[in-house]
Design a protein around this motif. Structure first.
Motif, PDB file in Angstrom:
ATOM      1  N   GLU A 105     -13.376   3.284   6.281  1.00 60.51           N
ATOM      2  CA  GLU A 105     -12.975   1.664   5.276  1.00 60.51           C
ATOM      3  C   GLU A 105     -13.517   0.426   6.070  1.00 60.51           C
ATOM      4  O   GLU A 105     -13.334  -0.580   5.579  1.00 60.51           O
ATOM      5  CB  GLU A 105     -11.077   2.053   5.721  1.00 60.51           C
ATOM      6  N   GLU A 106     -13.789   1.229   6.979  1.00 63.36           N
ATOM      7  CA  GLU A 106     -13.950   0.068   8.023  1.00 63.36           C
ATOM      8  C   GLU A 106     -15.448  -0.477   8.034  1.00 63.36           C
ATOM      9  O   GLU A 106     -15.728  -2.165   7.943  1.00 63.36           O
ATOM     10  CB  GLU A 106     -13.985   0.020  10.056  1.00 63.36           C
ATOM     11  N   ASP A 155     -19.936   0.367  -4.059  1.00 63.00           N
ATOM     12  CA  ASP A 155     -19.363   1.198  -4.986  1.00 63.00           C
ATOM     13  C   ASP A 155     -19.137   2.555  -4.516  1.00 63.00           C
ATOM     14  O   ASP A 155     -18.059   3.290  -4.800  1.00 63.00           O
ATOM     15  CB  ASP A 155     -20.144   1.125  -6.535  1.00 63.00           C
ATOM     16  N   ALA A 156     -20.135   2.806  -3.730  1.00 58.11           N
ATOM     17  CA  ALA A 156     -20.342   4.848  -3.515  1.00 58.11           C
ATOM     18  C   ALA A 156     -19.098   4.489  -2.126  1.00 58.11           C
ATOM     19  O   ALA A 156     -18.215   5.375  -2.338  1.00 58.11           O
ATOM     20  CB  ALA A 156     -21.827   4.507  -3.045  1.00 58.11           C
ATOM     21  N   ILE A 161     -13.997   7.270   0.069  1.00 60.08           N
ATOM     22  CA  ILE A 161     -13.039   6.397   0.037  1.00 60.08           C
ATOM     23  C   ILE A 161     -12.242   6.890  -0.810  1.00 60.08           C
ATOM     24  O   ILE A 161     -11.049   8.135  -0.705  1.00 60.08           O
ATOM     25  CB  ILE A 161     -12.810   5.017   0.515  1.00 60.08           C
ATOM     26  N   GLU A 162     -12.561   7.339  -2.138  1.00 61.14           N
ATOM     27  CA  GLU A 162     -10.644   7.687  -2.837  1.00 61.14           C
ATOM     28  C   GLU A 162     -11.269   8.872  -2.565  1.00 61.14           C
ATOM     29  O   GLU A 162      -9.846   9.991  -2.797  1.00 61.14           O
ATOM     30  CB  GLU A 162     -10.446   7.197  -4.101  1.00 61.14           C
ATOM     31  N   ASP A 166      -7.946  11.793  -1.599  1.00 60.39           N
ATOM     32  CA  ASP A 166      -7.553  12.205  -2.321  1.00 60.39           C
ATOM     33  C   ASP A 166      -7.082  13.562  -2.075  1.00 60.39           C
ATOM     34  O   ASP A 166      -6.121  14.169  -1.726  1.00 60.39           O
ATOM     35  CB  ASP A 166      -7.672  12.255  -4.136  1.00 60.39           C
ATOM     36  N   GLU A 167      -7.656  13.793  -0.757  1.00 54.37           N
ATOM     37  CA  GLU A 167      -7.790  15.293  -0.421  1.00 54.37           C
ATOM     38  C   GLU A 167      -6.927  14.611   0.565  1.00 54.37           C
ATOM     39  O   GLU A 167      -6.396  16.127   0.532  1.00 54.37           O
ATOM     40  CB  GLU A 167      -9.284  15.628   0.256  1.00 54.37           C
TER      41      GLU A 167
END
Length: 176
Positions: A105-106, A155-156, A161-162, A166-167
């Motif tokens: 995220e950073e 994008d990657a 991150i998504e 989720d996990e």
């Protein structure tokens, strides 16, 4: 042995390998039931005592092993009796995933907030301010610095991150 199921998981094998390295992996991959001394492990695994001790202390630092000291009444020597605690591995891996999520995220914020220039011949990336100081010319090759589109990287990172969110069942709290 309770550890066998864990040790057959490739993710856990990789995690242990990252912790103790190739010389410590025989120690990490062969945890005995109950207590064992470092000398017994070294002899059983035919490893150098220092390699066994290094692996044991790394496991200890990561809450995967503990020890108790026993003093020999005749000689006064201390013996360390080691016990493995691989039941802590899932919690350790989850903590690692949270650290990875935070770092990603950073880094995503950094990638979004900066403009980059690339020296193709040297394969070096510069922030806009660095490129400006260099007159938009590579200090190694003299080639012109070209604007770099980091959309694919962003994008990657967003996808990864998504997946981690989720996990880990983490909800989005900011504007990423």
């Amino acid at each position: 042995m309770a550890f066998e199921e864990l040790l057959n998981d490739p993710v856990i094998q990789k995690y242990l390998h990252e912790l103790v390295g190739p010389t410590g992996m025989p120690v990490a991959a062969a945890p005995p039931d109950g207590e064992v001394t470092d000398e017994e492990l070294a002899e059983e695994l035919r490893l150098e005592l220092n390699d066994v001790r290094r692996a044991l202390f790394i496991l200890y630092e990561n809450d995967l092993a503990s020890y108790r000291r026993v003093r020999d009444e005749d000689s006064g020597w201390l013996t360390y009796l080691w016990t493995f605690h691989y039941e802590n591995i899932p919690d350790n891996l989850e903590e690692e995933m949270y650290r990875l999520l935070e770092a990603l995220e950073e880094r995503l914020d950094y990638e979004r907030d900066h403009e980059f220039y690339l020296s193709e011949p040297a394969g070096i990336r510069f922030e806009f301010s660095e490129a400006m100081e260099l007159g938009f010319q590579c200090p190694e090759t003299g080639a012109p610095l070209e604007p770099m589109d980091n959309t694919d990287l962003v994008d990657a990172m967003e996808r990864r991150i998504e997946e981690l969110r989720d996990e880990l069942n983490v909800e989005v709290t900011g504007t990423n």
